[in-house]
Design an enzyme around this catalytic site. Structure first.
Site, PDB file in Angstrom:
ATOM      1  CG  ASP A   1      -3.164 103.208   8.509  1.00  0.00           C
ATOM      2  OD1 ASP A   1      -2.231 103.107   7.671  1.00  0.00           O
ATOM      3  OD2 ASP A   1      -3.540 102.263   9.213  1.00  0.00           O
TER       4      ASP A   1
ATOM      5  N   GLY B   1       5.025  90.710  -1.935  1.00  0.00           N
ATOM      6  CA  GLY B   1       4.587  89.356  -1.631  1.00  0.00           C
ATOM      7  C   GLY B   1       5.563  88.654  -0.727  1.00  0.00           C
TER       8      GLY B   1
ATOM      9  CG  ASN C   1       1.626  91.954 -10.008  1.00  0.00           C
ATOM     10  OD1 ASN C   1       1.887  93.134 -10.159  1.00  0.00           O
ATOM     11  ND2 ASN C   1       0.762  91.553  -9.105  1.00  0.00           N
ATOM     12  N   GLY C   2      -1.000  89.961 -10.918  1.00  0.00           N
ATOM     13  CA  GLY C   2      -2.325  90.403 -11.339  1.00  0.00           C
ATOM     14  C   GLY C   2      -3.303  89.256 -11.259  1.00  0.00           C
TER      15      GLY C   2
ATOM     16  CB  CYS D   1       2.930  88.620  -7.353  1.00  0.00           C
ATOM     17  SG  CYS D   1       1.728  87.426  -6.773  1.00  0.00           S
TER      18      CYS D   1
ATOM     19  CE1 TYR E   1      -0.349  98.658   3.080  1.00  0.00           C
ATOM     20  CE2 TYR E   1      -0.706  97.190   1.227  1.00  0.00           C
ATOM     21  CZ  TYR E   1      -0.320  97.386   2.533  1.00  0.00           C
ATOM     22  OH  TYR E   1       0.112  96.330   3.273  1.00  0.00           O
TER      23      TYR E   1
ATOM     24  CB  CYS F   1      -9.650  94.393  -5.906  1.00  0.00           C
ATOM     25  SG  CYS F   1      -8.507  94.462  -7.300  1.00  0.00           S
TER      26      CYS F   1
ATOM     27  CB  SER G   1       1.670 102.862   3.306  1.00  0.00           C
ATOM     28  OG  SER G   1       1.199 101.880   4.174  1.00  0.00           O
TER      29      SER G   1
HETATM   30  P1  AMP Z   1      -7.865  96.099   8.644  1.00  0.00           P
HETATM   31  O1  AMP Z   1      -7.465  95.751  10.016  1.00  0.00           O
HETATM   32  O2  AMP Z   1      -8.537  94.924   7.977  1.00  0.00           O
HETATM   33  O3  AMP Z   1      -8.717  97.336   8.563  1.00  0.00           O
HETATM   34  O4  AMP Z   1      -6.530  96.332   7.823  1.00  0.00           O
HETATM   35  C1  AMP Z   1      -6.093  97.587   7.457  1.00  0.00           C
HETATM   36  C2  AMP Z   1      -4.624  97.597   7.190  1.00  0.00           C
HETATM   37  O5  AMP Z   1      -4.264  96.659   6.186  1.00  0.00           O
HETATM   38  C3  AMP Z   1      -4.203  98.975   6.694  1.00  0.00           C
HETATM   39  O6  AMP Z   1      -3.421  99.567   7.669  1.00  0.00           O
HETATM   40  C4  AMP Z   1      -3.444  98.732   5.419  1.00  0.00           C
HETATM   41  O7  AMP Z   1      -2.135  99.261   5.536  1.00  0.00           O
HETATM   42  C5  AMP Z   1      -3.409  97.247   5.219  1.00  0.00           C
HETATM   43  N1  AMP Z   1      -3.947  96.885   3.890  1.00  0.00           N
HETATM   44  C6  AMP Z   1      -4.986  97.419   3.288  1.00  0.00           C
HETATM   45  N2  AMP Z   1      -5.209  96.827   2.099  1.00  0.00           N
HETATM   46  C7  AMP Z   1      -4.275  95.897   1.956  1.00  0.00           C
HETATM   47  C8  AMP Z   1      -3.969  94.972   0.933  1.00  0.00           C
HETATM   48  N3  AMP Z   1      -4.684  94.896  -0.152  1.00  0.00           N
HETATM   49  N4  AMP Z   1      -2.925  94.171   1.114  1.00  0.00           N
HETATM   50  C9  AMP Z   1      -2.223  94.224   2.217  1.00  0.00           C
HETATM   51  N5  AMP Z   1      -2.447  95.087   3.212  1.00  0.00           N
HETATM   52  C10 AMP Z   1      -3.464  95.932   3.100  1.00  0.00           C
END
Ligand code: AMP
Length: 463
Positions: free
Chosen positions: A355, A35, A110-111, A7, A254, A392, A295
């Site tokens: 990525d 968020g 946040n957290g 958040c 990220y 996490c 990112s």
């Molecule tokens: P996936 O399709 O599940 O492998 O999603 C990967 C994508 O989700 C990556 O391109 C990241 O930019 C994004 N991502 C990774 N971790 C998070 C996170 N904790 N919260 C939001 N987006 C995330």
């Protein structure tokens, strides 16, 4: 309870009533990336607390009419919420407000608390009734209860901190003060600053302080409580150094905005360094380095600089969509809505595609398909984070192990699934070079958790 609350929090304190609504709007807009589920603002006006919160984006929840309707205020607390744990409905919108004979409070968090389940169960057994499924309400409850016996609000907050385990950056508004707290591990960022006319500002990220017209003074130290009142700003440090500092490394990789500086380290520069380290760890013969917006772009620049392979813009992001991961689920291919390949750049080329992370593996596969359709000859995927192997518990949305592709498959298997010629992750050993010697938490990569973790961590455990 929100086990994964990524958040944004914000606070403002002015010595006389003024237009804090506009200033808060700028700040909340700058925290939108943290968020997108809901947002809210509670202001302290001469007539008491005035609040507005709802599900939706800042620009939708706060119409011009709503903003104009806010009276002048002396303090404000705001929040943008991404709660993947706990329902996303209205009842979990923040700031949380408590109206109590011991004094009113509004609280933004946040957290994620690692011991939220135990704390809440103990309170419920003593008769507490919760209205939300968010652990923020547990914190509000504990502070309100402690306040009845403590000589001051700051002492009440300080006593409650002894009971909390995990991640919490908090902004708390009372009848007379604004308090800001960063947990003793400093998991989540929190910094403060000031506008030229003397309004104090506090925010999850420095980009929000600047958006609100302020200059950043510094980050809160892990464990620090800052109090703003009519005497100015006072720092309470009895919890500082009580724990090892373990700021979330994924904030740099990220989560945070690249124009933010966290604990003195620029997020943008950290991403460039991740790209440089990636080039050293996983070199490849290729024609062009491209980054997945947003990112992956800085890391692509770093990879290009360190490898000598030119950088190009091979993917375009549609400016009218939010972060794919956060968008509501549906049958649509969200990547196809968000990204498109620039054919003249990628056709016939051997690409290094950068990525920031792979979670379940869906996103990368779809991006690779877009690039193949546009004629890419080879695709070498490089990830500017190590493989996610563990969940996490401190507020980043990293799923349980069975959903993390890297915990079940080797990089070669993942490369085959995604459809790339090769795949390379940032080595865990390269993480210190990103942030220049600061201590950090990398539990999602290494499994080394800096706190005890409760066994039940399901996202909907209090739903
Ligand atoms: P996936 O399709 O599940 O492998 O999603 C990967 C994508 O989700 C990556 O391109 C990241 O930019 C994004 N991502 C990774 N971790 C998070 C996170 N904790 N919260 C939001 N987006 C995330």
């Amino acid at each position: 309870m929100s086990l994964h609350e990524e958040c944004g929090v914000f606070g403002a304190y002015a010595s006389a009533p003024c237009d804090l609504a506009s200033l808060s709007y700028y700040a909340l807009y700058a925290l939108q990336h943290r968020g997108q589920e809901s947002c809210g603002l509670v202001m302290r006006t001469p007539a008491g607390f005035v609040s507005h919160k709802d599900v939706g984006l800042v620009g939708d929840v706060f119409s011009a009419q709503t903003l104009q309707g806010f009276p002048s205020a002396t303090a404000a607390v705001g929040h943008t919420r991404y709660g993947t744990t706990g329902g996303s409905g209205r009842r979990n919108c923040q700031p949380i407000e408590v109206h109590h004979c011991g004094g009113d409070l509004a609280l933004a968090h946040n957290g994620n608390l690692a011991n939220a389940a135990a704390l809440r169960a103990a309170l419920e057994r003593n008769g507490a009734i919760f209205h939300t499924s968010s652990d923020t309400e547990t914190i509000a409850y504990l502070i309100t209860r402690e306040r009845l016996h403590a000589p001051s609000l700051v002492e009440a907050v300080s006593r409650v901190m002894l009971q909390l385990e995990g991640a919490y950056s908090l902004v708390i508004l009372s009848d007379h003060r604004l308090l800001c707290v960063r947990d003793p591990h400093g998991f989540r960022p929190l910094c403060y600053g000031c506008t030229p006319d003397g309004t104090w500002l506090v925010a999850s990220e420095s980009c929000a302080i600047r958006a609100a017209g302020g200059s950043v003074l510094r980050d809160l130290q892990p464990g620090e409580i800052l109090v703003f009142d009519e005497t100015g700003c006072t720092s309470h440090r009895e919890h500082c150094s009580s724990q090892a500092k373990t700021t979330c490394i994924f904030e740099y990789i990220y989560f945070a905005r690249p124009d933010s500086v966290i604990d003195g380290v620029s997020v943008h520069e950290a991403r460039i360094r991740a790209g440089e380290a990636l080039a050293k760890a996983h070199p490849v013969d290729a024609d062009l380095v491209i980054g997945v917006p947003d990112s992956g772009v800085a890391a692509a620049l770093g990879y290009s600089a360190a490898s000598g392979i030119p950088y190009g813009i091979g993917l375009m992001k549609n400016n009218y969509v939010g972060r794919t991961f956060i968008a509501p689920d549906g049958r649509l291919d969200k990547v196809r809505i968000k990204l498109s390949a620039i054919e003249s750049v990628v056709r016939g080329r051997r690409l290094v595609l950068i990525d920031d992370s792979i979670v379940r593996g869906t996103t990368s596969g779809r991006i690779v398909r877009l690039l193949r359709e546009a004629g890419a000859k080879e695709i070498h995927l490089r990830i500017s984070a190590p493989p996610f192997l563990h969940p996490c518990y401190y507020g980043t949305d990293i799923d349980s192990e069975e959903h993390l592709i890297a915990s079940r498959r080797t990089p070669e298997e993942i490369a085959a699934m995604i459809g790339v010629e090769s795949l390379g992750y940032l080595p865990v050993s390269a993480l210190p070079s990103l942030i220049g010697g600061h201590a950090y938490c990398d539990a999602c990569f290494s499994g080394r958790y800096p706190t005890a973790v409760a066994p039940n961590t399901r996202k909907d455990q209090f739903e």
